[in-house]
Each structure stands twice: as C-alpha cells, then as structure tokens.
Design a protein around this motif. Structure first.
Motif, short mmCIF file in Angstrom:
data_model
loop_
_atom_site.label_atom_id
_atom_site.label_comp_id
_atom_site.label_asym_id
_atom_site.label_seq_id
_atom_site.Cartn_x
_atom_site.Cartn_y
_atom_site.Cartn_z
N ARG A 30 0.86 -1.19 0.00
CA ARG A 30 0.00 0.00 0.00
C ARG A 30 0.90 1.24 0.00
O ARG A 30 1.94 1.27 0.65
CB ARG A 30 -0.91 0.00 1.24
N ALA A 34 -1.03 -0.95 -11.88
CA ALA A 34 -2.14 -1.88 -12.05
C ALA A 34 -1.66 -3.25 -12.52
O ALA A 34 -2.31 -4.28 -12.25
CB ALA A 34 -3.15 -1.31 -13.04
N CYS A 62 -2.13 -2.28 -3.71
CA CYS A 62 -3.51 -2.03 -3.29
C CYS A 62 -4.13 -0.92 -4.13
O CYS A 62 -3.50 0.13 -4.34
CB CYS A 62 -3.55 -1.63 -1.82
N PRO A 63 -5.37 -1.11 -4.59
CA PRO A 63 -6.05 -0.07 -5.37
C PRO A 63 -6.59 1.05 -4.48
O PRO A 63 -7.79 1.35 -4.47
CB PRO A 63 -7.16 -0.84 -6.08
N HIS A 64 -5.70 1.63 -3.71
CA HIS A 64 -6.04 2.70 -2.77
C HIS A 64 -4.98 3.78 -2.90
O HIS A 64 -3.79 3.52 -2.68
CB HIS A 64 -6.08 2.15 -1.34
N LEU A 124 -6.46 7.06 -12.77
CA LEU A 124 -6.48 5.93 -11.83
C LEU A 124 -7.71 5.06 -12.05
O LEU A 124 -7.63 3.82 -11.99
CB LEU A 124 -6.43 6.44 -10.39
N ARG A 125 -8.85 5.68 -12.31
CA ARG A 125 -10.08 4.91 -12.51
C ARG A 125 -10.06 4.14 -13.82
O ARG A 125 -10.75 3.12 -13.95
CB ARG A 125 -11.28 5.84 -12.41
N PHE A 140 -7.66 1.04 -12.76
CA PHE A 140 -8.09 0.16 -11.68
C PHE A 140 -9.61 0.09 -11.61
O PHE A 140 -10.30 1.06 -11.96
CB PHE A 140 -7.58 0.66 -10.32
N ARG A 159 -12.69 0.56 -9.65
CA ARG A 159 -13.18 1.32 -8.48
C ARG A 159 -12.09 1.55 -7.43
O ARG A 159 -12.25 1.18 -6.26
CB ARG A 159 -14.36 0.59 -7.84
N PRO A 160 -10.99 2.18 -7.81
CA PRO A 160 -9.95 2.44 -6.81
C PRO A 160 -10.47 3.37 -5.73
O PRO A 160 -11.29 4.26 -6.00
CB PRO A 160 -8.84 3.11 -7.63
N ARG A 207 -8.83 -1.85 -0.77
CA ARG A 207 -9.25 -0.47 -1.04
C ARG A 207 -9.40 0.33 0.25
O ARG A 207 -9.95 1.43 0.23
CB ARG A 207 -10.55 -0.46 -1.83
#
Length: 444
Positions: A238, A256, A262-264, A296-297, A300, A302-303, A406
């Motif tokens: 993360r 990605a 982590c997609p956060h 980012l969207r 990924f 739904r980051p 997330r």
C-alpha cells in the motif's frame, strides 16, 4: 527493571520512528509499558502539523510529568524540532531531541540510566537543524499488535506549501537506501506480515526523482515497488500519500500490472479552487487533479481515492469555497480528511491578509464532512453482494474486522468461521453496511 512509555503523535512516519525507538529500548533491557501506565521514562514523538498538534504535544508532555514527576520525559519529533529551545528552557521536557537525531533517542535514555556509558551526551539536547543530506536509518522487524507494517522510505519535503511548517521541521528530501528497505521488508515478511505500507513525508520524491520530467521506466518508486513485490510472504503493498503530479497513464498502468499493489491512492488536494491552490503554492489546478483521478479509474476497478482538504485558508471567499465543494463532488472521493486551516508562525500563509474566523471554518468543515459521509456511503455501497479479500486485524466477541485492499473497514460475522486467524487475508462475501458505514460480511 526500567519501564518506558512511548507515545507517537501525528503521521505514519512518526509511527515508524517510534517503533524503532521501542525496538532499541527493548534491546537495552528496558520494558515497554502503555503510555498511560506509571513509567520511569516517557518518550513523546511530537507533531507540529497544526496548532492543535502543537497543543496536543505540550499536553502529553505535561501529562507525562503528572503521571510520574520523577520520570525522565523525552520530547522528539517535529514539535521538538520547531520549539526545542522553548521546551528545554521551560522544563516541559528533560531531554529534547529533534528529527536529525531521533535515531539516538534510545541511546540517550540508556546512557541516562547508566545502562551504557557514552560520552558527550548533554543532559538536555536540542537539535536545531534537520540534516538535509543523510537518511537516518530505520530497521524494524515487527510491529507489536499490528497486522500491517509501515516502512519509512523517504524523509523531508522540498515543496514549501505556503501553509506548512513541515519542511522546516523535517528538512529537505532525502531517500533511504534501496538495500536497507529490502532488508527490512524481508525481516517483516519473515515475522508474518502480509501487508506493508510505504511511507514518507513526500513519498513521491523517493529517490530524489524529478517526477515531472522522469520517464516512468526510470521512476525509482515504481522500481522499488516491483522489487518489494517479489519478496516471499508479502501479499499487499500500500502506498502512503502521493503528490498528484506523479500520476500519469504509464505510472498507473504499471501499478495496475502489479497484483500486489492495493487499489487505494491518497492524493493530497487541499482545495478544489484554483485561486486558493495558487495561494497555497500547490503546483496543479483542480482540473489537472480531476484528470489524475480519471487516470487511476481507467487503470483500476473502483480504486479508493482519498484526499486531504483544508477549509478556511486565508482569503477563502464564499465563492471559492463553493467552487472547491463542487470540485470535490466531481472527484467523488471514497474518503476525505477535512482540516480547518491552522495558522503556523514562520509560514507564508501566516502573513497573508484576510484570515478566516473560526466560526466560518467550522461551518465549512461541517458542510464538507456531510459531503464526505455521502460520498463514502455511495462508494462502499457498490461492493455489497461482492466478494472481497480482507486482512484480518482484530478479533472481538461478535466480529472479526479488517481492511480490504481499497482501505474499507469490514466487520465479519464470527459465526461464519469462528476459527479465523489474525493477520491472514481471507475472502469474504459483503452482506450489507453497518450504521457506522462499515461493510458487513461473512467468510466465503
């Protein structure tokens, strides 16, 4: 046995440094107790990001003195850096150690209690200037009672935002040696940690990269992430707070492509109004920031995009506040951290005209908090009925709880598997949302 109580205030970087102090004190045979307990020495790793943080730092120093008037009280961290001489002169702390020598805190304490004999260490030490060249080494092997390990890879900041005192408290950007980071992460993995969080004061400047000009293949942060992802046992990486300008299509696609990232993403915004951003000395526009969110969207699913927002910055008109609020709605953050502007002596913003009164700051923060609650609910609602993986971090009477990749809190019904273990990553089926806007789930 000598007992020590430690308290870390403020950022995750402070948390990393406090853990280093803890490990070193243990190596000297000193017992670590809860900060609220009676101890022979108290170490407060202070924060100075706002006036409130300054006040909290002073309060905790005073509290330590009250809990045991005979105890050695040590102040370190950013407030100790900024106000060190004052703390030493007033006697609020017995030893004051700024950020430049935070790694020596345990040694000073061991010397004080004659566990070791070390010369040339004064009774009260005030570190006046943060070292701008050398990265002070950290090497942690564990985080007591935690499932995620925070790894400090960078210190300092060169941005000099007009409201911020931190560059003066932390000094200029310097980065940790890659091999040192790898060594620490390997030890953490060997001790069972599945998730690491890369932290720094200005993380995007890791490797002293000019991220506006560097090609993504030369991005030292991206290179480091890929190396760490190859370490056995590490399942999640993360990232801490990122400068929005580091986000490019190439950078996002490269992240990605790494399944352990982590997609956060925490992108620090501060204001959604261009004129306020300019006064803050932030080097992007609201529209450019929105573009980064879209990048980012696109990369990924739904980051989680989180951010910081300051309300009541000097001169912020009602029109500017409304423009900022409208931009926040467009960005549709999964979570916002709302801060009322805090005046900091020594910064450019402190000298700006048209300082906003506290009443207006409060009213605006309430409005944005309501918006945050709404956006957060809409975001987490999209996961109901789906399967998510959760790092289990806590075991209570009725629930296990933990975080998704997330960074969404999940409470898992123990009846679905009462034998689940802390610090494991498990698949869960999301069944609903609690009154506190946490996801509810059952083990798959």
């Amino acid at each position: 046995m000598i007992k020590a109580g430690l308290l870390s205030l403020g950022c995750k970087v402070n948390s990393c440094e406090t853990e280093q102090i803890r490990e070193e004190l243990v190596s000297y045979g000193i017992e670590i107790v809860d900060f609220e307990e009676y101890a022979d020495v108290y170490v407060i790793n202070t924060c100075s990001v706002t006036n409130i943080a300054d006040r909290k730092s002073r309060q905790m120093l005073h509290k330590a003195k009250k809990m045991n008037p005979e105890a050695l009280v040590v102040a370190t961290g950013c407030y100790a850096q900024i106000a060190g001489e004052k703390l030493a002169d007033t006697g609020d702390a017995d030893i004051v150690i700024g950020n430049n020598h935070k790694g020596n805190v345990a040694e000073y304490i061991a010397n004080y209690f004659k566990i070791i004999e070390s010369s040339d260490i004064p009774d009260v030490y005030v570190d006046k200037i943060a070292d701008e060249k050398c990265f002070e080494e950290i090497n942690l092997s564990t985080y007591p009672e935690k499932s995620r390990a925070f790894v400090k890879i960078e210190d300092g900041c060169n941005q000099f935002c007009s409201y911020c005192i931190i560059p003066y408290a932390r000094g200029r950007v310097r980065s940790r040696d890659e091999e040192s980071i790898i060594s620490e992460v390997k030890k953490l993995s060997e001790n069972g940690f599945k998730e690491i969080v890369l932290t720094g004061i200005h993380l995007s400047s890791y490797g002293n990269m000019n991220y506006e000009k560097a090609l993504n293949k030369d991005n030292p942060l991206l290179k480091l992430i890929n190396i760490l992802s190859e370490i056995d046992g590490i399942e999640r990486i993360r990232l801490g707070s990122l400068e929005p300008r580091i986000i490019t299509e190439e950078f996002a696609k490269a992240l990605a492509a790494n399944s352990k990232v982590c997609p956060h993403f925490h992108l620090s915004l501060q204001s959604g109004c261009d004129s306020v951003l300019k006064r803050m000395n932030r080097h992007y526009t609201a529209e450019e920031f929105l573009d980064k969110c879209q990048i980012l969207r696109a990369a990924f699913d739904r980051p989680a995009i989180t951010t910081d927002v300051i309300v009541g910055f000097p001169g912020e008109s009602e029109e500017e506040f409304i423009a900022s609020k409208e931009m926040l709605e467009k960005a549709s953050f999964s979570k916002m951290h709302i801060f009322k502007y805090s005046r900091r002596a020594g910064t450019v913003a402190d000298r700006m005209p048209n300082q906003i009164i506290e009443k207006v700051k409060h009213e605006r923060s309430v409005i944005l908090q309501e918006l945050d609650d709404k956006m957060h609910y809409e975001y987490i609602k999209s996961f109901v009925g789906e399967t998510e993986n959760v790092l289990i971090e806590e075991d209570t009477d009725e629930f296990f709880s933990g975080l998704t990749g997330r960074y969404i809190n999940v409470k898992i019904n123990k009846k679905s598997d009462s034998k689940a273990e802390i610090n494991t990553i498990r698949n869960v089926k999301i069944t609903g949302i609690s009154e506190n806007n946490e996801l509810l789930a059952d083990f798959c």
